[in-house]
Design an enzyme around this catalytic site. Structure first.
Site, PDB file in Angstrom:
ATOM      1  N   GLN A 239       0.830  -1.208   0.000  1.00  0.00           N
ATOM      2  CA  GLN A 239       0.000   0.000   0.000  1.00  0.00           C
ATOM      3  C   GLN A 239       0.866   1.260   0.000  1.00  0.00           C
ATOM      4  O   GLN A 239       0.373   2.355  -0.216  1.00  0.00           O
ATOM      5  CB  GLN A 239      -0.930   0.008   1.220  1.00  0.00           C
ATOM      6  CG  GLN A 239      -2.064  -1.003   1.099  1.00  0.00           C
ATOM      7  CD  GLN A 239      -3.032  -0.960   2.263  1.00  0.00           C
ATOM      8  OE1 GLN A 239      -3.160  -1.935   2.978  1.00  0.00           O
ATOM      9  NE2 GLN A 239      -3.729   0.147   2.460  1.00  0.00           N
ATOM     10  N   CYS A 387      -9.653   2.401   8.195  1.00  0.00           N
ATOM     11  CA  CYS A 387      -9.853   3.583   9.024  1.00  0.00           C
ATOM     12  C   CYS A 387      -8.543   4.329   9.147  1.00  0.00           C
ATOM     13  O   CYS A 387      -7.503   3.838   8.760  1.00  0.00           O
ATOM     14  CB  CYS A 387     -10.403   3.218  10.392  1.00  0.00           C
ATOM     15  SG  CYS A 387      -9.182   2.634  11.553  1.00  0.00           S
ATOM     16  N   GLU A 762     -13.076   5.228   3.976  1.00  0.00           N
ATOM     17  CA  GLU A 762     -13.256   4.485   5.218  1.00  0.00           C
ATOM     18  C   GLU A 762     -14.427   4.983   6.054  1.00  0.00           C
ATOM     19  O   GLU A 762     -14.840   4.315   7.006  1.00  0.00           O
ATOM     20  CB  GLU A 762     -11.981   4.574   6.044  1.00  0.00           C
ATOM     21  CG  GLU A 762     -11.656   5.995   6.442  1.00  0.00           C
ATOM     22  CD  GLU A 762     -10.212   6.181   6.816  1.00  0.00           C
ATOM     23  OE1 GLU A 762      -9.372   5.429   6.309  1.00  0.00           O
ATOM     24  OE2 GLU A 762      -9.931   7.062   7.618  1.00  0.00           O
TER      25      GLU A 762
END
Ligand code: CDP
Length: 808
Positions: A239, A387, A762
C-alpha cells in the site's frame, strides 16, 4: 473561431469532477485481465514459504533442516542463524519497535515465522516445511493484556536490561516488562474535576475485539536480484511502495536507486498491506542467495493468523453532563493489546493512532485520554482496518458513550446528539484533545437523516413493538441504531505525521503529450478504489483535457514521484490535492502560451473549461489541445519547451468528513438472528469527484462494518491458539447477509483543500460499526440493557436476551 458545440457539451466531454464516470479499471478486472502479484511468473522463479510456530509462547531449542534439504525440489532452508551475519534476523517495525524476521531463540505468537523453505515450487516448499524438525519448550502464555501487566512472565526478553531494569521504549518510559508505552492527550486534572462535580456521570467499559482486514488477495511478493547490474526488483502487495523501498534499502544496505518496488494490481488492502512483513525480507535474502527470483504468497490461514490484526482495544469511559444533557467532560482509558511486537502502523508521534479524536462530533469542553500499550502472545500488527489510525475505535467509543449517557439521562439519544453537536459557526473547531476540525454542518446532516427515515415514526413503532412483545404477540424486538461520526483523514501534515521519519506528503507528476493527451503519475496506489478513474477526473477539470485522454499510473517507484501511499483515506486529501496543484502549474504555463499565440497579455486570457479565451472576446481562444501542441513546437522565446509539472503536497491540516447513519433492525429473541430492515447512510466528503465511486466506497465500507459489528473476530483460546484462522470461522459477509443500503449526501467543502474534497473510503466503516452495534443494543434498551460487547453474533444476541430474562 466559432464553437461547434455548446459549453455544456464541452463540460460533458471532459468527464471531469462531479461526473459518475464509469471505472476505467473494470474492463480488465471483470475480464480476468488484472495483473496481481501471483500472476507474475519469471524464468527460474522459486517459491519460499514459512515453517510456523504451533505454539504461542515457546523457546526454540533446536531446528534441524537435514531431512528438509533432502526433499526433492527444496534448495535452501533459512533460519535466524543464517540471517544473523547479515543483521537481518530482526527488522524495525513501523512503530519504533523491532520484530524477529525468523524466530531468534523463542516464539511469541502462534504462526510466528520460524524458518523459510526455498523450493522449486509451492508444493515442494510445503513438503520441505513438513520435514523441518523444530524442538520447542513451551512457556506460559499471556493472551490477556491485564494479566500480562501483572505477570512475572517476561515476553520480550530483548527489552529487559542486564540488571533487570526496564529501558524506555520508542514512546517513553515503560511501567512493566510487558508494557510498551503510555500515551496521553488532553487535560487530566481539569477533566477529573469536571467529572467529579458533574450533575450526571455515565460510565462504561467496552471491548473492541480483535479482527482482521482480510482482503480478497492475501499478502505476497516476488523478489528478483539481478546480480549483473546490482538491481533488486520487488513486486508486492504494497500500500506504500516508496516507503517499502526506503525500508528495504535501510535494512539491506542496497542503495535506494538500485531498488525498484512495484505494486501491481492489488486485490484490496484495508490496512493489511501497509506494514513490512518477514516474508518480504526472506524473499529478498533468498533471491540474493540463490540468484533467482523468489515468490512468497500467504495462504488464507497465514494471512488471518499472522499479518496485521486490527483493534483489540479495551476502553473504559466516563462522560459527564448537566441534567439537561449538555456534555461537560469526557475521560477515556485504553488498554491496547499489541501482541508480541509493537508493529502498529501509525504515524510516529501517535502510538495510539488518532484515538484522540474520541470526543467525536460533539462540543466537549474538557477531555482526557490515556492509552497503555501492552505485549501479549498474539500476532503483531495493529493496522487501521479501513480507518485512519484508530479513528474507528474512537468513534465506536464516543457513539457508545452517547447511548449510555442517554440511558442515564432517560433521554432520546438523537436529541442528546443534536444538543451537543459542534455548531456550523464554530468551525474551524479546536477540539479538547488537540485536533482542529476544518469544516462541518452536522445539524443539517442530522435533520436530513432523521427526516428521511421518519425517526419519530420509527420510535412510535418501536414503542408499540415493545408493548406487543410484553403482551406475547411477537417474539421480535426492534432496534434503531444511530451514529453520527466525524472522521479525520489525510495524514500529513508533515509537521505532525511521519512514518519512520518519512513525512506524510504526497505527490503527482504530469506530462502533457504534444497531441493533447497526458500521463499523470502519483505516489499513491489504488487497491480497488478506482484512482485511475477519479484522479483523471480531477485533472480533466483542472487542465481542460478529457479524462479519457489521461492515463493515471501508480505503484512503480522507478517512475512515480515519492509518496507515502494509500491508506487511511489519504489519497484524495493529499495526492488528490497534489494532482490539482500540479494541474494548476500546467495551466499557468498554458496561459502564457495561449496569450503568446493570441498576441495578448497573459492577464487578458481566462480559462474556460477546455481552453484559454481572450477576456471579453470568447470567440478568440486556443484549446488546451492546441496549446499542448504549441508547447512542443512554438515555444515562447525564453521559455522552456514542453508541458510538464510536478507537485509535492504537504497538507496544512487533515480533512474531517462526517456522516449520519441510521439502521433499523428486527431481532428474533429466540434465535438471536438480526434482520436489517433499513440502512440509511448520509455522507459528507466535501466536493464529490465521482458520485458513483463514492457510492461504491460506501457500500463496501458498510459491508465491512456489518462484518465487524455482527460477527467478524480473531479469537484466541487461553493457550494462544487462534480459533478463527479460516474462513469457516472468520465471518466474511456475502450478498446473503448484506442489506440494501440507501445512500445520501450533503456537501461541506474542506476550506484548505485545493478542490474542497475530503476522503470517503473508510467513512462508512467508521460510522457503520457503531450504527449496527447501536441497533442491536437499542433493541434491548427497554429491557434494561446498557452495553454488550461486539461482535453481536447470533449466539451473543441470544445470550443477551437470555440474561435479560426474555426467554423466561
Ligand atoms: O485513500 P483512498 O483511495 O483509500 O480513499 P479516498 O481518498 O477516500 O478515495 C476513495 C475513492 O473515492 C477514490 O477513487 C476517490 O477519488 C473517490 N472520492 C471521490 O470521488 N470524492 C471524494 N470527495 C473523495 C473520494
Amino acid at each position: 473561431m466559432k464553437d461547434e458545440i455548446t459549453r455544456e457539451e464541452r463540460v460533458d466531454n471532459l468527464k471531469g469532477m462531479g461526473c459518475s464516470r464509469k471505472r476505467v479499471e473494470d474492463a480488465r478486472f471483470t475480464q480476468g485481465k488484472g495483473n496481481y502479484v501471483d500472476d507474475i511468473k519469471l524464468d527460474g522463479m522459486l517459491f519460499g514459504d514459512f515453517v510456523r510456530s504451533p505454539y504461542a509462547h515457546a523457546r526454540v531449542k533446536s531446528i534441524n533442516k537435514d531431512t528438509a534439504l533432502k526433499v526433492p525440489g527444496v534448495l535452501a532452508v533459512l533460519t535466524a542463524d543464517d540471517l544473523r551475519p547479515l543483521g537481518l534476523h530482526w527488522m524495525p517495525t513501523l512503530a519504533g519497535d523491532k520484530q524477529m524476521v525468523l524466530a531468534d531463540g523463542k516464539v511469541l505468537f502462534q504462526g510466528q515465522e520460524v524458518a523459510f523453505v526455498v523450493a522449486e515450487d509451492r508444493y515442494a516448499a510445503a513438503d520441505g516445511i513438513e520435514a523441518v524438525e523444530v524442538e520447542y519448550e513451551e512457556l506460559p502464555v499471556l493472551v490477556n493484556p491485564f494479566e500480562a501487566l501483572k505477570s512475572d512472565v517476561v515476553l520480550r526478553e530483548d527489552l529487559v536490561a542486564a540488571d533487570g531494569s526496564i529501558p524506555a521504549g520508542a514512546h517513553g518510559p515503560r511501567k512493566h516488562h510487558n508494557h510498551i508505552f503510555t500515551w496521553e492527550a488532553g487535560d487530566k486534572d481539569p477533566t477529573e474535576e469536571v467529572i467529579a462535580n458533574a450533575e450526571v456521570v455515565a460510565e462504561e467499559s467496552m471491548y473492541y475485539h480483535r479482527t482482521h482486514p482480510c482482503p480478497l488477495e492475501t499478502c505476497g511478493c516476488v523478489a528478483s536480484m539481478d546480480k549483473v547490474n546490482g538491481k533488486l526488483t520487488l513486486w508486492g502487495t504494497f500500500q506504500a511502495p516508496h516507503a517499502i523501498r526506503t525500508v528495504v534499502s535501510l535494512i539491506s544496505g542496497i542503495e535506494e536507486h538500485n531498488i525498484r518496488v512495484v505494486s501491481p494490481d492489488i486485490g484490496g488492502g484495508f490496512g493489511n498491506k501497509v506494514g513490512a512483513y518477514p516474508g518480504y525480507v526472506c524473499s529478498v535474502v533468498a533471491s540474493i542467495v540463490t540468484g533467482k527470483p523468489v515468490k512468497w504468497i500467504e495462504d488464507r490461514m497465514d494471512n488471518l493468523m499472522t499479518t496485521a490484526f486490527a483493534r483489540d482495544y479495551h476502553m473504559t469511559g466516563k462522560i459527564s453532563a448537566t441534567k439537561e444533557g449538555k456534555i461537560t467532560g469526557l475521560q477515556c482509558h485504553v488498554t491496547a493489546d499489541h501482541g508480541g511486537f509493537d508493529a502498529c502502523a501509525d504515524p510516529t508521534k501517535f502510538p495510539a493512532g488518532f484515538m484522540n479524536i474520541c470526543t467525536g462530533s460533539y462540543d466537549i469542553p474538557t477531555a482526557f485520554l490515556e492509552v497503555d500499550g501492552v505485549y501479549t502472545n498474539k500476532a503483531p500488527g495493529g493496522v487501521s482496518y479501513r480507518c485512519s489510525f484508530r479513528v474507528t475505535e474512537a468513534v465506536y467509543f464516543i457513539e457508545r458513550m452517547i447511548e449510555v449517557l442517554a440511558i442515564k439521562l432517560n433521554m432520546d439519544s438523537a436529541e442528546l446528539r443534536r444538543i451537543n453537536f459542534i455548531k456550523k459557526e464554530q468551525f474551524p473547531y479546536k477540539a479538547a484533545l488537540g485536533w482542529e476540525y476544518d469544516s462541518g454542518d452536522y445539524h443539517t446532516a442530522w435533520d436530513k437523516a432523521l427526516k428521511t427515515v421518519d425517526y419519530d415514526g420509527l420510535r412510535a413503532e418501536q414503542a408499540q413493538r415493545v408493548e406487543d412483545f410484553k403482551a406475547g404477540k411477537t417474539r421480535k424486538l426492534m432496534g434503531i441504531g444511530l451514529s453520527f461520526f466525524t472522521e479525520i483523514v489525510g495524514a500529513g501534515p508533515v509537521k505532525n505525521c511521519d512514518i519512520l521519519g518519512l513525512g506524510m506528503f504526497d505527490s503527482c507528476e504530469i506530462r502533457i503529450h504534444p497531441t493533447g493527451s497526458a500521463i499523470a503519475r502519483l505516489g499513491t496506489i489504488s487497491q480497488g478504489q478506482g484512482h485511475a478513474t477519479t484522479f483523471a477526473q480531477i485533472l480533466a477539470s483542472e487542465i481542460g483535457l478529457p479524462a479519457d485522454s489521461i492515463t493515471i499510473e501508480e505503484g512503480d517507484t522507478d517512475t512515480a514521484p515519492y509518496g507515502l501511499g494509500t491508506y487511511g483515506s489519504r489519497s484524495t486529501p493529499v495526492a488528490g490535492a497534489a494532482t490539482a496543484m500540479a494541474g494548476r502549474k500546467i495551466r499557468a504555463k498554458a496561459q502564457m502560451i495561449a496569450a503568446y499565440l493570441l498576441e495578448v497579455h497573459d492577464n487578458d486570457v481566462e480559462f474556460d473549461v477546455d481552453r484559454f479565451a481572450v477576456k471579453g472576446a470568447p470567440e478568440k481562444f486556443k484549446t488546451m489541445k492546441e496549446i499542448a501542441f504549441a508547447a512542443y513546437n512554438q515555444a515562447i522565446p525564453g521559455l522552456e519547451p514542453g508541458l510538464e509539472a510536478v507537485s509535492y503536497y504537504d497538507p496544512p491540516n487533515m480533512t474531517y468528513p462526517f456522516g449520519a447513519y441510521v439502521c433499523v433492525m428486527d431481532i428474533d429473541v429466540d434465535t438471536g438472528v438480526p434482520e436489517i430492515r433499513r440502512f440509511y447512510a448520509l455522507d459528507d466528503c466535501g466536493t464529490r469527484i465521482n458520485p458513483m465511486i463514492i457510492e461504491g466506497q460506501v457500500h463496501g465500507g458498510l459491508t465491512e462494518a456489518l462484518a465487524v459489528a455482527l460477527g467478524q473476530e480473531i479469537a484466541y483460546d487461553d493457550m494462544g491458539n487462534v480459533k478463527t484462522g479460516t474462513l469457516m470461522d472468520f465471518f466474511l459477509p456475502t450478498a446473503w447477509e448484506v442489506p440494501n443500503y440507501e445512500t445520501d449526501f450533503t456537501v461541506t467543502p474542506s476550506p484548505h483543500h485545493p478542490i474542497g474534497a475530503k476522503g470517503v473510503g473508510e467513512s462508512p466503516h467508521v460510522g457503520g460499526v457503531p450504527c449496527f452495534s447501536n441497533a442491536v443494543q437499542d433493541a434491548f434498551r427497554p429491557f434494561g440493557n446498557t452495553h454488550t460487547n461486539m461482535p453481536h453474533d447470533h449466539w451473543r444476541i441470544w445470550r443477551t436476551a437470555n440474561e435479560l430474562g426474555l426467554h423466561d
